[in-house]
Write an enzyme that holds these catalytic residues in place. Sequence first.
Site: not given
Ligand code: DX5
Ligand code: ZN
Length: 232
Positions: A150, A79, A48, A157, A21, A188-189, A46, A81, A50
């Site tokens: 999730m 992804h 993200d 992150g 990510s 993811d996470g 990936h 969000m 948001m």
């Molecule tokens: C969280 C994201 C993830 C995030 C994961 O909302 O969707 O993709 O980047 O980060 P790590 O691997 O640090 O948990």
């Molecule tokens: Zn993600």
Amino acid sequence: MSAWKSIKHKGEQQMPRLAPSILSADFSALADSVAKIEAGGADLVHCDVMDGHFVPNITFGAPIVKSLVGKTSLPLDVHLMIERPDERIPDFVTPQTEFIVVHQEACVHLHRTVQLIHSFGIKAGVALNPATPLGALDYILDDLDLVLIMSVNPGFGGQKFIPVAMEKIAQLSEMREESGLNFAIEVDGGVNLDNAMSLIANGADILVAGSAVFGAEDVTARTREFTKLIHF
Ligand code: DX5
Ligand code: ZN
């Protein structure tokens, strides 16, 4: 037979894939960051996205995602969000977009949203927050190319893996086997080198890792550690 084949579900056999990510990458040098993970054998990028509404954080939108096209040969895993994703989905259609993933919790008309993604020839995924039951997908599973579990609450992150997500992945994998479907399972996470193989053993096909990859001093070397572990 390689290790992953002996532990995979009965459906279509696919080698597990690593999707670092870029949320944890240096935003001022994204092209370099994707080059580093590509050199380490990553399978997807990936992204993200948001919006500050669906999740309590704002990252980037389509211009940044589009700027990666041609900077890497890796497919993009987008992804979303965001609230009302239908309005934005067309913006994320690029020649390198493999998946667009929306949140079940953000879609009032999920079936329509999935059809919209498919109308662009892109694979459709649906993400479930940690507290959302698998049953929320009962009437849409047939139409999905991917389910994203999730394993942290989305938004940031570097959070800790929520242990019950492991069980959720195992249950989803069982559902997949029983139904004869072969959507991919993405997690993811909080994914790291320590839990990667258990996630795969429980049925995950795509591992997203942000801080565990980009938090390393040598991002290419860390990516290679992951890919060596999960590809063999
Ligand atoms: C969280 C994201 C993830 C995030 C994961 O909302 O969707 O993709 O980047 O980060 P790590 O691997 O640090 O948990
Ligand atoms: Zn993600």
